[in-house]
Design a protein around this motif. Structure first.
Motif, mmCIF file in Angstrom:
data_model
loop_
_atom_site.group_PDB
_atom_site.id
_atom_site.type_symbol
_atom_site.label_atom_id
_atom_site.label_comp_id
_atom_site.label_asym_id
_atom_site.label_seq_id
_atom_site.Cartn_x
_atom_site.Cartn_y
_atom_site.Cartn_z
ATOM 1 N N ALA A 114 25.737 -79.045 -94.860
ATOM 2 C CA ALA A 114 25.245 -79.773 -93.687
ATOM 3 C C ALA A 114 25.792 -81.196 -93.578
ATOM 4 C CB ALA A 114 23.719 -79.785 -93.677
ATOM 5 N N PRO A 115 25.974 -81.937 -94.690
ATOM 6 C CA PRO A 115 26.524 -83.296 -94.534
ATOM 7 C C PRO A 115 27.913 -83.320 -93.907
ATOM 8 C CG PRO A 115 25.490 -83.071 -96.678
ATOM 9 C CD PRO A 115 25.546 -81.699 -96.080
ATOM 10 N N LEU A 116 28.660 -82.229 -93.978
ATOM 11 C CA LEU A 116 29.995 -82.175 -93.385
ATOM 12 C C LEU A 116 29.952 -82.067 -91.869
ATOM 13 C CD1 LEU A 116 31.681 -79.665 -95.879
ATOM 14 C CD2 LEU A 116 32.110 -82.138 -95.750
ATOM 15 N N GLY A 117 28.789 -81.699 -91.317
ATOM 16 C CA GLY A 117 28.690 -81.463 -89.884
ATOM 17 C C GLY A 117 28.948 -80.001 -89.565
ATOM 18 N N PRO A 118 29.020 -79.644 -88.281
ATOM 19 C CA PRO A 118 29.150 -78.239 -87.872
ATOM 20 C C PRO A 118 30.584 -77.722 -88.021
ATOM 21 C CG PRO A 118 29.107 -79.633 -85.939
ATOM 22 C CD PRO A 118 28.893 -80.547 -87.124
ATOM 23 N N VAL A 119 31.090 -77.737 -89.243
ATOM 24 C CA VAL A 119 32.480 -77.356 -89.492
ATOM 25 C C VAL A 119 32.604 -75.836 -89.570
ATOM 26 C CG1 VAL A 119 33.012 -79.506 -90.662
ATOM 27 C CG2 VAL A 119 32.173 -77.570 -91.990
ATOM 28 N N ALA A 120 33.837 -75.356 -89.426
ATOM 29 C CA ALA A 120 34.116 -73.928 -89.514
ATOM 30 C C ALA A 120 33.959 -73.444 -90.948
ATOM 31 C CB ALA A 120 35.533 -73.646 -89.015
ATOM 32 N N ASP A 121 33.772 -72.126 -91.094
ATOM 33 C CA ASP A 121 33.546 -71.583 -92.431
ATOM 34 C C ASP A 121 34.755 -71.792 -93.346
ATOM 35 O OD1 ASP A 121 35.273 -68.998 -92.187
ATOM 36 O OD2 ASP A 121 33.907 -68.818 -90.514
ATOM 37 N N GLY A 122 35.956 -71.866 -92.783
ATOM 38 C CA GLY A 122 37.126 -72.122 -93.601
ATOM 39 C C GLY A 122 37.104 -73.484 -94.254
ATOM 40 N N VAL A 123 36.523 -74.456 -93.565
ATOM 41 C CA VAL A 123 36.389 -75.797 -94.142
ATOM 42 C C VAL A 123 35.385 -75.765 -95.287
ATOM 43 C CG1 VAL A 123 35.751 -78.193 -93.670
ATOM 44 C CG2 VAL A 123 36.982 -76.860 -91.940
ATOM 45 N N VAL A 124 34.289 -75.043 -95.099
ATOM 46 C CA VAL A 124 33.290 -74.911 -96.161
ATOM 47 C C VAL A 124 33.910 -74.227 -97.373
ATOM 48 C CG1 VAL A 124 31.061 -73.918 -96.793
ATOM 49 C CG2 VAL A 124 31.404 -74.859 -94.497
ATOM 50 N N TYR A 158 35.523 -74.208 -102.776
ATOM 51 C CA TYR A 158 36.655 -73.753 -103.597
ATOM 52 C C TYR A 158 36.456 -72.397 -104.277
ATOM 53 C CZ TYR A 158 40.982 -74.346 -106.290
ATOM 54 O OH TYR A 158 42.241 -74.200 -106.809
ATOM 55 N N SER A 159 35.521 -72.272 -105.196
ATOM 56 C CA SER A 159 35.483 -71.071 -106.034
ATOM 57 C C SER A 159 34.753 -69.899 -105.408
ATOM 58 C CB SER A 159 34.855 -71.396 -107.397
ATOM 59 O OG SER A 159 33.503 -71.787 -107.253
ATOM 60 N N VAL A 219 35.548 -64.755 -97.865
ATOM 61 C CA VAL A 219 34.844 -63.686 -97.153
ATOM 62 C C VAL A 219 33.336 -63.890 -97.272
ATOM 63 C CG1 VAL A 219 34.413 -61.199 -97.062
ATOM 64 C CG2 VAL A 219 36.736 -62.054 -97.461
ATOM 65 N N MET A 220 32.881 -64.234 -98.472
ATOM 66 C CA MET A 220 31.451 -64.497 -98.683
ATOM 67 C C MET A 220 31.003 -65.703 -97.865
ATOM 68 S SD MET A 220 29.562 -65.455 -102.270
ATOM 69 C CE MET A 220 27.788 -65.767 -102.356
ATOM 70 N N VAL A 221 31.808 -66.763 -97.865
ATOM 71 C CA VAL A 221 31.450 -67.956 -97.107
ATOM 72 C C VAL A 221 31.337 -67.632 -95.622
ATOM 73 C CG1 VAL A 221 32.146 -70.289 -96.465
ATOM 74 C CG2 VAL A 221 32.521 -69.492 -98.799
ATOM 75 N N ALA A 222 32.313 -66.893 -95.101
ATOM 76 C CA ALA A 222 32.304 -66.542 -93.678
ATOM 77 C C ALA A 222 31.069 -65.720 -93.331
ATOM 78 C CB ALA A 222 33.576 -65.786 -93.315
ATOM 79 N N THR A 223 30.709 -64.796 -94.212
ATOM 80 C CA THR A 223 29.529 -63.953 -93.973
ATOM 81 C C THR A 223 28.255 -64.793 -93.945
ATOM 82 O OG1 THR A 223 30.583 -62.037 -95.021
ATOM 83 C CG2 THR A 223 28.184 -62.012 -94.861
ATOM 84 N N CYS A 224 28.121 -65.691 -94.914
ATOM 85 C CA CYS A 224 26.899 -66.490 -95.024
ATOM 86 C C CYS A 224 26.810 -67.583 -93.965
ATOM 87 C CB CYS A 224 26.810 -67.105 -96.420
ATOM 88 S SG CYS A 224 26.536 -65.909 -97.743
ATOM 89 N N MET A 225 27.963 -68.050 -93.496
ATOM 90 C CA MET A 225 27.968 -69.124 -92.506
ATOM 91 C C MET A 225 27.984 -68.609 -91.072
ATOM 92 S SD MET A 225 27.688 -72.093 -93.908
ATOM 93 C CE MET A 225 28.143 -73.132 -92.521
ATOM 94 N N ALA A 226 28.083 -67.299 -90.895
ATOM 95 C CA ALA A 226 28.122 -66.735 -89.536
ATOM 96 C C ALA A 226 26.847 -67.115 -88.776
ATOM 97 C CB ALA A 226 28.270 -65.220 -89.605
#
Length: 295
Positions: free
Chosen positions: A58-68, A73-74, A78-85
């Protein structure tokens, strides 16, 4: 602070202070009070990762899942995209930031009781904040994003926010050390598991498939970093991971050099009871992917 004071703060001190502060930060991801706040925003908290990613990013703002994924990093992208959808359609980053402070406030009050108002906690908060404000955010996106947030008024929430800035500052530096070592996101986990830092099963939580793990292990075996027969770290692999941890300590040392040895010693003493309260609560897992207590 004198030059002599700076020289007496050893790199290993950065790691020891991280060991003390990390549990105080990590209640964000495990305390039922935080889950309740996240559920109140509309997040599914039956599986903790669905709230973990928006709470931490959240501190990064409404960034895309690729930025997250890049900043974390680790974790498997695919997991990040699923959870951030849909995460920022469920609630805005500003709403998530407010919810996480409410959750931590409630969690700390449950864990520490009347000690949230103690002079000792206020002193610990002031020292930790001094260190956090001395952390150089250059090249450290998660540290910079958290450092840019307004400070809460209450000392126990200042302690949590300062611990958060410092752990993200260290984490951002750790990613730099991994990149310097030539370890990509999944290789970073495979090589760490190979040293016995945590079980491979624990690292499965980062979302990589069995095939991705096996291919990364094969790459590390080709470099002579793991034994191709059983996947344990070779001497070269252990030496590489040792250098990664040393580089991480060195990159994390700046805030503690600014604080000075005497103040760092005092902070260690002050944090002990709160560390014990969190560890003793049973909220945190006994084994983590961070290797605390093993590195």
């Amino acid at each position: 602070m004198s030059e002599v004071d700076e020289e007496t703060v050893e790199p290993g001190r950065a790691r020891r202070l991280w060991h003390l502060l990390e549990p105080l930060h990590s209640v964000l991801y495990f305390a039922p009070e935080v889950f309740e706040e996240a559920a109140g925003l509309g997040y599914d908290t039956r599986e903790r990762w669905l709230s973990y990613f928006p709470l931490r990013s959240a501190p990064l703002g409404p960034v895309a899942d690729g930025v997250v994924a890049s900043a974390f990093y680790s974790f498997s992208p695919v997991m990040v995209a699923t959870c951030m959808a849909g995460a920022w359609e469920t609630a805005s980053p500003e709403e998530v930031l407010a919810a996480r402070l409410r959750g931590v406030d409630r969690a700390y009050r449950a864990l520490f009781g009347d000690r949230v108002n103690s002079s000792e906690l206020a002193e610990a908060a002031a020292l930790t904040r001094r260190a956090a404000e001395a952390a150089d955010p250059a090249g450290r996106p998660l540290a910079a994003a958290n450092a840019a947030l307004a400070w809460p008024e209450q000392p126990h929430l200042q302690l949590w926010q300062a611990a958060t800035i410092l752990r993200e500052h260290r984490g951002d530096g750790h990613l730099a050390a991994l990149l310097l070592a030539g370890l990509d996101p999944v290789e970073a986990l495979v090589s760490f598991a190979a040293t016995g830092a945590a079980s491979e099963r624990r690292f499965e939580s980062r979302g990589w498939t069995a095939d991705e793990w096996a291919v990364a292990r094969a790459r590390l075996a080709d470099r002579g970093l793991v034994d191709e027969r059983d996947g344990t770290a070779t001497q070269a692999g252990r030496e590489l991971r040792r250098r990664v941890e040393q580089d991480t300590d060195r990159l994390a040392l700046g805030p503690w050099q600014t604080l000075g040895k005497d103040a760092a010693d005092r902070l260690s003493d002050l944090l002990g009871d709160y560390w014990v309260a969190v560890i003793g609560s049973g909220l945190l897992p006994s084994e983590t992917t961070l290797g605390i207590g093993k590195v």
